[in-house]
Design an enzyme around this catalytic site. Sequence first.
Site, PDB file in Angstrom:
ATOM      1  N   ASP A 123      81.088  21.748 -76.376  1.00 61.20           N
ATOM      2  CA  ASP A 123      82.405  21.550 -76.969  1.00 61.20           C
ATOM      3  C   ASP A 123      83.465  22.361 -76.238  1.00 61.20           C
ATOM      4  O   ASP A 123      83.156  23.216 -75.409  1.00 61.20           O
ATOM      5  CB  ASP A 123      82.378  21.965 -78.442  1.00 61.20           C
ATOM      6  CG  ASP A 123      81.472  21.070 -79.276  1.00 61.20           C
ATOM      7  OD1 ASP A 123      81.316  19.894 -78.922  1.00 61.20           O
ATOM      8  OD2 ASP A 123      80.908  21.565 -80.264  1.00 61.20           O
ATOM      9  N   TYR A 195      70.178  28.280 -75.842  1.00 58.49           N
ATOM     10  CA  TYR A 195      71.556  28.703 -76.071  1.00 58.49           C
ATOM     11  C   TYR A 195      71.577  30.171 -76.463  1.00 58.49           C
ATOM     12  O   TYR A 195      70.665  30.665 -77.132  1.00 58.49           O
ATOM     13  CB  TYR A 195      72.198  27.878 -77.194  1.00 58.49           C
ATOM     14  CG  TYR A 195      72.647  26.496 -76.783  1.00 58.49           C
ATOM     15  CD1 TYR A 195      73.932  26.263 -76.316  1.00 58.49           C
ATOM     16  CD2 TYR A 195      71.785  25.405 -76.872  1.00 58.49           C
ATOM     17  CE1 TYR A 195      74.352  24.991 -75.945  1.00 58.49           C
ATOM     18  CE2 TYR A 195      72.189  24.134 -76.509  1.00 58.49           C
ATOM     19  CZ  TYR A 195      73.477  23.938 -76.039  1.00 58.49           C
ATOM     20  OH  TYR A 195      73.885  22.678 -75.678  1.00 58.49           O
TER      21      TYR A 195
END
Length: 393
Positions: A123, A195
């Site tokens: 994002d 992540y």
Amino acid sequence: MVSTVGSRKEKQKPFALRLKFQISMTHGLKHSVDLEGSDNNRPSKLSKIENPSHIEEEEEEKEMNQNPKNGIQRYLFAIEYIGTRFSGSQKQLTCRTVVGALEEAFAKFVGQPVSVSCSSRTDAGVHALSNVCHVDIQRTSKRKPGEVLPPHEPAVVGRAVNHFLQKHDSDLTIIDVRRVPSDFHARFKAQERTYFYRLLSGPEPLSTFEKDRAWHVCEDLNVPAMHEACRVLVGCHDFSSFRAAGCQAKSPIRTLDELSVTEVIESPYFPSVMDRERHNKVSSDLRGYPSNSGTDISPSSSPCIDKVTTSTEDVGFGKRRRHRCLVVTARARSFLYHQVRLLVGVLKAVGSGNLTIPDVERILNAKSVTSASPMAPACGLYLGEVKYDLPTT
């Protein structure tokens, strides 16, 4: 009977052409070897040929590997970027994106439009230590338009595209390139994604060097409680409560292979005298362990980060009081839309005392995103690694 004149003419032909003629006569005109066209034409080895048809098959296979179909070569490349000034990774018509910037740089390099496919979507504001993409390139001659040349070496691709990327902005860089088969897909061949999420805990204002690089939490977080919450969430579950609206995944079932919280030293700061002394002590202690002892030292147990100066201790004029830096690691084959940021939001709420472990179990079992805590901001999220079973080169 062959005439002597014909024999003399045959002997005057170059050795490679005579060999090609002999092979053609032996195995039919359909099977011939053009040895003169080979880059590795070594006459000293031609006398060792015993099975011409076998050599032909090897040469054809080698040619196919060096020159893919229509001269199009697929490259797999890893990139790092600071996501602050990108509107996400996916290409958009009116916004600056990671893929858009890559395609523009590649087009300048090869002289024609290309399409870049990304392994993982990020994002706006999300960073990447290593995201992976693939691109197909056909190398053509600039002097002779239409002439297809052998593919570029991977190192050449990386240097050339980085030149165009760094010409205008410096927040996106190619860090590795390799050739892959034409059916190797950066997204669908990925076996695992990792992540990282950075939280800075403490009342002090956020450092200028940390702006848009971490989530600043003023409260002092309870790390052991966050560890307990991780144990509830790790594993195979229906993660509907950690799935944002707009998620296009067909199923909310995911297997979270790892979810952990580790305390580390803030990276933007250079070590002080005290830090260096503690580091030397830790290094000395670690050297005391036998190499085959199998002892696993957790970074969170290191003495150099047991105590972090936050607000009460005087560190001297002109020196910044540090925050506690926590890193949440999430590892899985794939993730749902906003799953990691929603997980971090719940972990932070547990660490600050707003949620209990039974609350985490309740949220997971509710299977509704409305029951979860507020989502963590994008600025602290980093795509750390995409793992593949890469073909041998």
